[in-house]
Design a protein around this motif. Structure first.
Motif, PDB file in Angstrom:
ATOM      1  N   PHE A 121      -7.599   5.698   4.239  1.00 49.87           N
ATOM      2  CA  PHE A 121      -7.051   4.642   3.398  1.00 49.87           C
ATOM      3  C   PHE A 121      -7.052   5.072   1.938  1.00 49.87           C
ATOM      4  CE2 PHE A 121      -9.103   1.631   6.689  1.00 49.87           C
ATOM      5  CZ  PHE A 121      -7.969   1.697   7.489  1.00 49.87           C
ATOM      6  N   PRO A 122      -6.075   4.623   1.136  1.00 45.11           N
ATOM      7  CA  PRO A 122      -6.109   4.909  -0.304  1.00 45.11           C
ATOM      8  C   PRO A 122      -7.325   4.259  -0.950  1.00 45.11           C
ATOM      9  CG  PRO A 122      -4.379   3.328   0.224  1.00 45.11           C
ATOM     10  CD  PRO A 122      -4.883   3.852   1.532  1.00 45.11           C
ATOM     11  N   LYS A 123      -7.809   4.844  -2.025  1.00 41.43           N
ATOM     12  CA  LYS A 123      -9.025   4.369  -2.688  1.00 41.43           C
ATOM     13  C   LYS A 123      -8.749   4.052  -4.151  1.00 41.43           C
ATOM     14  CE  LYS A 123     -11.781   5.269   0.910  1.00 41.43           C
ATOM     15  NZ  LYS A 123     -10.724   5.602   1.872  1.00 41.43           N
ATOM     16  N   ASP A 124      -9.555   3.133  -4.700  1.00 39.86           N
ATOM     17  CA  ASP A 124      -9.487   2.888  -6.138  1.00 39.86           C
ATOM     18  C   ASP A 124     -10.500   3.778  -6.848  1.00 39.86           C
ATOM     19  OD1 ASP A 124     -11.982   1.776  -5.733  1.00 39.86           O
ATOM     20  OD2 ASP A 124     -11.409  -0.273  -6.265  1.00 39.86           O
ATOM     21  N   SER A 125     -10.661   3.587  -8.141  1.00 41.06           N
ATOM     22  CA  SER A 125     -11.525   4.466  -8.928  1.00 41.06           C
ATOM     23  C   SER A 125     -12.987   4.342  -8.552  1.00 41.06           C
ATOM     24  CB  SER A 125     -11.357   4.156 -10.419  1.00 41.06           C
ATOM     25  OG  SER A 125     -11.677   2.789 -10.683  1.00 41.06           O
TER      26      SER A 125
ATOM     27  N   ASN B  57     -13.461   2.068  -3.403  1.00 39.82           N
ATOM     28  CA  ASN B  57     -13.132   1.000  -2.472  1.00 39.82           C
ATOM     29  C   ASN B  57     -11.794   1.301  -1.793  1.00 39.82           C
ATOM     30  OD1 ASN B  57     -15.395  -0.728  -3.250  1.00 39.82           O
ATOM     31  ND2 ASN B  57     -14.277  -1.046  -5.159  1.00 39.82           N
ATOM     32  N   SER B  58     -11.697   0.952  -0.526  1.00 39.62           N
ATOM     33  CA  SER B  58     -10.451   1.159   0.204  1.00 39.62           C
ATOM     34  C   SER B  58      -9.435   0.097  -0.200  1.00 39.62           C
ATOM     35  CB  SER B  58     -10.701   1.085   1.711  1.00 39.62           C
ATOM     36  OG  SER B  58     -11.576   2.119   2.126  1.00 39.62           O
ATOM     37  N   ILE B  59      -8.179   0.521  -0.348  1.00 44.81           N
ATOM     38  CA  ILE B  59      -7.092  -0.404  -0.655  1.00 44.81           C
ATOM     39  C   ILE B  59      -6.361  -0.694   0.646  1.00 44.81           C
ATOM     40  CG2 ILE B  59      -5.035  -0.838  -2.021  1.00 44.81           C
ATOM     41  CD1 ILE B  59      -7.605  -0.527  -3.646  1.00 44.81           C
TER      42      ILE B  59
END
Length: 600
Positions: free
Chosen positions: A478-482, A485-487
């Protein structure tokens, strides 16, 4: 509670608040009127203004309270007010810890926190159950029991043969046995084998806590040395569960002249394919006067067999009642008289099962032994990133051996719907349902597009699974934030930030324990088995107390957790058309949509 913000809730009933506001508005209007007494037209205008102000204030109070709003005042680290705004309250409100305080229980020198002793919060257990049991003895038709007859009819459960199953299977079986015992108005007594006949190291499938050992201090100042097993320590299923006194009626094992081998042979006469109605045994007690006991003895598997072939239909029968009315059955499980009347009037089978489940779990049917609660609490406290006083959701992902048996047809169906199953070769992208499919169960939540500001709170999701490495690998995609956390891209307007929490980090190979209670040999390391036991019990409690639970009913865990998320509704509300049972939210990821009877 001072954390990231202060939440001020307006808790007055809107009608009361409206009356108070109207009262003060009238006083205000009278003051204005007295000031304008010389001018009648001015007096009328003042009264009209006062009435309009009162109506506006009433409307505002109703909007705030019935709309369930919260005034949030975010705080900086030094508790200085920075800003405040009105916003809708977050829908999720349930944390692990009970909002109502409970007294700790003393166990030796240790105090046991009741938040870790059951799948139900302490406030969800009715402590007056013993008084209600006494009342049940004088219920409708006086068909209960008193102290002189409490142990005349015994349901003897022999759970040992079920000991190689996992937590969910054994705990569900205990619930099923309790249903049969209370339905037939019998005291339920558990019989475990003697050490010589017990294949499990330390005499229990649930491993050995420190108390299971007999120790001896060899020299002053040295650690106690293990010199053997504590013969007085509970064995078998009793090492995990405190058998409720209201269920056993504090009766001893019946027929003292019978050995365990005798009972083991006697229970074999009940084969549901040949004996449709389970046979009972009559034997003399140790009391003088020739008193006898009537005993129904069943193993764990026999409980399942006879439940489905004999007892189930009788429990659901409302046209021709069985030997004891449904209302009296509910009373024996701790229902109030008005609840027993409601239960007796239910005819829809799912409502019957859910209602009797709600009564049963409220009575404290399943509470851990104190050493289990102590060690499960320690395990839960070491889980990184799981706050016990904040809302969280939970997902149970069961794979393992279930994918080769019960669940395989659902996995095939899933990939057929995706157009990715080869009917000729039986090949599919993977032999399980992806973790991302579980997350789709969050898609039906409503979001206000205008409220999506990009700084929404992170959703905490606890993951319990027997395949943590694979699930973690899926999460890594999953894409992550800085902040890592998973987006999660749902069908809603907001791209949700999610933090997944595991009991033990899948990347920490040194800390991993097995994921099935019976993993490894029966005579293997009993401390290791105990660690698996504690990890499993901790997972079950976290799942049961989550705000939203996502799972499936092909797993014993999913069915068990759902049972302990039920609550009997107020009888008055039911009579006015409300649903009989309140359910903490559970979303079925795939497979069967109905769980069946409790304990099944």
């Amino acid at each position: 509670r001072w954390q990231n913000e202060v939440k001020i809730r307006l808790c007055l009933h809107p009608l009361v608040l409206c009356l108070l506001l109207s009262h003060h508005t009238c006083i205000f209007a009278q003051l204005i009127t007295s000031m304008a007494a010389a001018n009648p037209s001015s007096r009328r205008r003042s009264m009209l203004r006062g009435a309009l102000v009162g109506i506006a204030l009433c409307a505002a109070s109703y909007t705030i309270i019935w709309g369930d709003y919260v005034l949030r005042i975010p705080l900086s680290e030094n508790f200085q007010l920075r800003r405040h705004r009105m916003m809708p309250r977050d829908r999720r409100q349930l944390g692990y810890l009970d909002s109502e305080p409970s007294s700790p229980l003393k166990y030796g020198r240790t105090l046991i926190d009741q938040n870790f002793q059951s799948l139900v919060r302490p406030s969800g257990i009715d402590s007056s159950i013993f008084r209600k049991m006494t009342q049940a003895t004088h219920g409708a038709g006086d068909k209960g029991y008193d102290e002189s007859t409490a142990c005349d009819n015994i349901f003897l459960l022999m759970p040992y043969s079920f000991g190689h199953n996992g937590h969910g299977s054994q705990l569900n079986n205990f619930i099923l046995a309790a249903l049969v015992a209370t339905f037939t108005n019998r005291a339920m007594v558990v019989l475990e084998p003697p050490p010589a006949l017990n294949v499990f190291h330390s005499n229990s499938q649930f491993g050995c806590p420190p108390e299971a050992w007999e120790t001896q201090v060899i020299r002053t100042g040295a650690e106690p040395k293990k010199v053997g097993w504590n013969k007085d320590f509970p064995s078998g299923l009793s090492r995990l569960l405190k058998h409720p006194a209201w269920l056993s009626r504090q009766c001893a094992v019946p027929c003292p002249e019978y050995t365990y081998e005798d009972w083991d042979e006697l229970h074999l006469m009940n084969n549901y394919t040949e004996v449709p109605v389970p046979k009972e045994i009559t034997c003399p007690t140790s009391e003088e006067g020739g008193k006898t006991q009537n005993v129904l003895v069943l193993s764990g598997q026999q409980v399942r067999d006879y439940f489905i072939s004999y007892y189930k239909d009788k429990m659901l029968d409302r046209v021709q009642p069985p030997s004891l009315p449904a209302a009296e059955w509910a009373l024996r499980l701790g229902a109030a008289p008005h609840e027993a009347r409601v239960f007796g009037g239910l005819t829809e089978r799912h409502e019957i099962w859910d209602y009797i489940s709600g009564i049963m779990i409220r009575s404290g049917i399943m509470r851990w032994q104190p050493w289990i609660a102590r060690d499960a609490e320690a395990y839960i406290h070491q889980i990184e990133g799981l706050p016990l006083d904040e809302p969280y959701d939970a997902i149970h992902v069961r794979r393992g051996d279930k994918l080769e048996s019960d669940a395989r047809r659902f996995v095939i169906r899933h990939w057929q719907l995706q157009g990715l199953y080869d009917e000729e070769t039986g090949e599919m992208p993977m032999n399980y349902i992806p973790f991302s499919f579980y997350l789709k169960q969050f898609d039906d939540e409503e979001y206000d597009e205008a409220a999506c500001t990009g700084d929404e709170p992170v959703r905490l999701v606890y993951v319990a699974t027997d395949d943590p490495m694979t699930v973690q690998g899926e999460i890594d995609e999953f894409p992550k934030d800085s902040e890592g956390n998973s987006i999660i891209n749902t069908m809603q307007s907001c791209r949700e930030k999610t933090r997944f929490i595991f009991g033990t980090s899948p990347s920490d190979q040194t800390a991993l324990v097995g994921y099935h209670l019976d993993e490894g040999p029966s005579k293997g390391d009993c401390e290791e088995r105990y660690r698996r036991n504690i990890a499993g019990i901790a997972d079950l409690m976290i799942l049961a107390k989550a705000d939203i639970f996502i799972g499936e009913f092909n797993s014993n865990w999913g069915r068990l957790v759902r049972t302990f998320r039920l609550k009997v509704n107020d009888s008055t509300k039911i009579l006015h058309g409300a649903r009989p049972v309140l359910k903490k939210e559970m979303r079925v990821a795939w497979g069967n949509q109905q769980p069946g009877p409790p304990g099944w």
